[in-house]
Scaffold this motif. Structure first.
Motif, mmCIF file in Angstrom:
data_model
loop_
_atom_site.group_PDB
_atom_site.id
_atom_site.type_symbol
_atom_site.label_atom_id
_atom_site.label_comp_id
_atom_site.label_asym_id
_atom_site.label_seq_id
_atom_site.Cartn_x
_atom_site.Cartn_y
_atom_site.Cartn_z
ATOM 1 N N ILE B 25 0.853 -1.189 0.000
ATOM 2 C CA ILE B 25 0.000 0.000 0.000
ATOM 3 C C ILE B 25 0.885 1.234 0.000
ATOM 4 O O ILE B 25 1.812 1.339 0.786
ATOM 5 N N GLN B 26 0.609 2.153 -0.953
ATOM 6 C CA GLN B 26 1.320 3.444 -1.003
ATOM 7 C C GLN B 26 0.308 4.540 -0.685
ATOM 8 O O GLN B 26 0.045 4.827 0.475
ATOM 9 N N GLY B 28 -2.827 4.295 -1.150
ATOM 10 C CA GLY B 28 -4.028 3.653 -0.631
ATOM 11 C C GLY B 28 -5.292 3.987 -1.400
ATOM 12 O O GLY B 28 -6.379 3.543 -1.033
ATOM 13 N N ASN B 51 5.008 3.524 2.540
ATOM 14 C CA ASN B 51 5.221 4.961 2.785
ATOM 15 C C ASN B 51 6.540 5.288 3.496
ATOM 16 O O ASN B 51 7.196 6.265 3.159
#
Ligand SMILES: Cc1cc2nc3c(=O)[nH]c(=O)nc-3n(C[C@H](O)[C@H](O)[C@H](O)COP(=O)(O)OP(=O)(O)OC[C@H]3O[C@@H](n4cnc5c(N)ncnc54)[C@H](O)[C@@H]3O)c2cc1C
Ligand code: FES
Ligand code: FES
Lengths: 158, 293
Positions: B25-26, B28, B51
């Motif tokens: 997840i970056q 999101g 992140n």
């Protein structure tokens, strides 16, 4: 799991956070900050807009765990304290930009960011900045008035 | 569900190798929509938060001049920091969602999601971008964008791989992106098109979005233009050439009818977008000569 973050200048530790939980849920249900609204939970409406490390984001699309060690500022954290309001909040009240109020916290945060970055925004810039915030009541005109008013106020006081 | 939070790229690769089922997840902006709305049965076993991984958030110029753009650079920074060198990708980035979405969403996430409607894909194809994937076991793998999209929302990544960066040459000529939608913001493309002129090589790159199971190039259209354009003389673009180019692009697409538009409309619109973007690009190319002389 446990998440440590700073919210409106105060360091917070939140326990029993579900791994898939959104920052919005953690703010509203665990930290007692219901200002940010949950309307769509899919990034479409902007009612949940908060600052994350100084950048406005949809809190519904940030995993609470991603806020670990970071700074969150919600609509509750804009006013100077002592019962006063931020100029953007004042302008929304005065311009009649609030009807049911559900969209307001998101619009206030997003407008606050715009005026910080662009002190004298053009109408096109205002529309662009607010393109991700939906309002079902006002028809937007009064919201645009509020942002223009807030920008003028801020310019005259700084 | 677990929440994995590696602090370095090496740790992220190790985590992905140990837990191939973990979902990176970056921003999101795709992942969280799935979690907020997906059924409990379809929840990932773990989220892998990228992140904190600093390497992904930067960009650099490689010795040969190629730009290496970290997978985690959000759209807002792509536009501000790389818009001058990657105008096609920056134009596409400007059309993504809303300011809040562009503050979080990343080109790396767009590639991870591999939606046929993803706005990064047409410019990445037109520019001949290369996806830099990496795994702990096998190291770096360079995947040309044209080989990256393997099906609807499917890509060429192995379960233990992560996207490290996008490698993309700075523009050597005009680039344009155009997208059809019902309003200016918050629009999933009905169809989209990107063009990049490479005048030194007398070559044109193209990318079609939202008009086939995967984003794709219009190779016949590219070849047609390479030979047909008056690269040296930079004469005006003949109407017939622009029109024929549009037809080639239309023929390359394989759209379907869905809620956003019919296949017929998409084909028609693509031909128009192709003609239009070529005209803009060619006019820029002609104007560039006037500036030099
Ligand atoms: C309201 C709204 C509007 C939108 N509008 C648009 C639009 O106009 N155009 C458009 O193209 N998209 C749009 N999107 C979709 C989304 O914003 C984009 O696809 C965005 O680029 C995703 O980036 P992200 O960093 O948020 O990805 P994430 O949600 O963090 O991840 C997306 C996918 O990529 C994978 N992934 C992420 N990083 C990596 C990595 N480093 N290596 C391997 N896999 C990885 C994830 O596991 C996931 O499968 C919109 C979404 C929302 C919610
Ligand atoms: S609740 Fe987050 S954008 Fe609507
Ligand atoms: S005031 Fe009701 S949604 Fe905006």
């Amino acid at each position: 799991m446990r998440v440590n973050l700073t919210v409106n200048g105060v360091e917070q530790t939140v326990d029993d956070v579900w791994e898939g939980e959104s920052l919005l849920y953690a703010l509203r249900e665990r930290l007692g900050l219901p200002g940010s609204k949950n309307a769509c939970e899919q990034g479409e409406c902007g009612s949940c807009t908060v600052y994350l490390d100084g950048v406005p984001v949809c809190a519904c699309l940030v995993a609470a765990g991603q806020a670990e060690g970071r700074e969150v500022r919600t609509v509750e954290g804009l006013a100077p304290g002592g019962g006063g309001l931020d100029p953007v909040q004042e302008a929304f009240v005065e311009a009649g930009a609030v009807q049911c109020g559900f969209c307001t916290p998101g619009l206030v945060v997003q407008s606050h960011d715009l005026i910080e970055r662009v002190p004298d925004p053009s109408d096109a810039e205002i529309r662009e900045a607010l393109a991700g915030n939906l309002c079902r009541c006002t028809g937007y005109e009064k919201i645009l008035d509020a942002v223009r008013l807030a920008a003028r106020r801020k310019a005259s006081t700084t | 569900m677990d929440f994995l939070r590696p602090l370095t790229w090496q740790d992220a690769l190790a985590a992905k190798a140990a837990r191939p089922g973990a979902v990176p997840i970056q921003g999101g902006t795709d992942v969280m929509v799935e979690i907020n709305f997906g059924s409990a049965a379809r929840r990932p076993e773990a989220l892998l938060d990228l992140n904190p991984v600093r390497e992904l958030a930067g960009h650099e110029e490689l010795p040969d001049g190629t730009l290496r753009v970290g997978a985690g650079v959000p759209y807002v920074r792509l536009i501000a920091e790389l818009g001058d060198r990657l105008p096609g990708l920056a134009q596409a980035s400007r059309t993504v969602g809303s300011p809040q979405i562009r503050n979080r969403g990343t080109a790396g996430g767009n590639l991870g999601a591999a939606s046929p409607a993803g706005d990064c894909h047409p410019p990445l194809l037109a520019c001949g971008a290369v996806v830099e994937a990496e795994s702990a076991a096998r190291g770096t793998r360079l995947i040309p964008a044209a080989d990256f999209y393997t099906g609807v929302k499917r890509n060429a990544l192995e379960p233990d791989e992560l996207i490290r960066a996008i490698r993309i040459a700075p523009a050597s000529g005009p680039q344009y992106f155009a997208k059809i939608g019902t309003r200016n913001a918050m629009v999933i493309a009905v169809c989209s098109f990107a063009i990049a002129l490479h005048p030194r090589e007398r070559r044109v790159g193209t990318g079609i979005g939202s008009a086939a199971p995967t984003p794709l190039r219009a190779t016949a259209a590219e070849e047609y233009l390479s030979t047909e354009l008056d690269w040296e003389g930079r004469g005006p673009l003949p109407d017939a050439v622009a029109r024929r180019f549009g037809e080639f692009v239309r023929e390359a697409a394989a759209p379907i009818d869905d809620v956003r538009g019919t296949a017929g409309y998409r084909r028609h619109a693509l031909a128009v977008l192709a003609r239009r973007t070529l005209t803009w690009a060619w006019n820029d190319h002609r104007a560039a000569r006037k500036e030099v002389s």
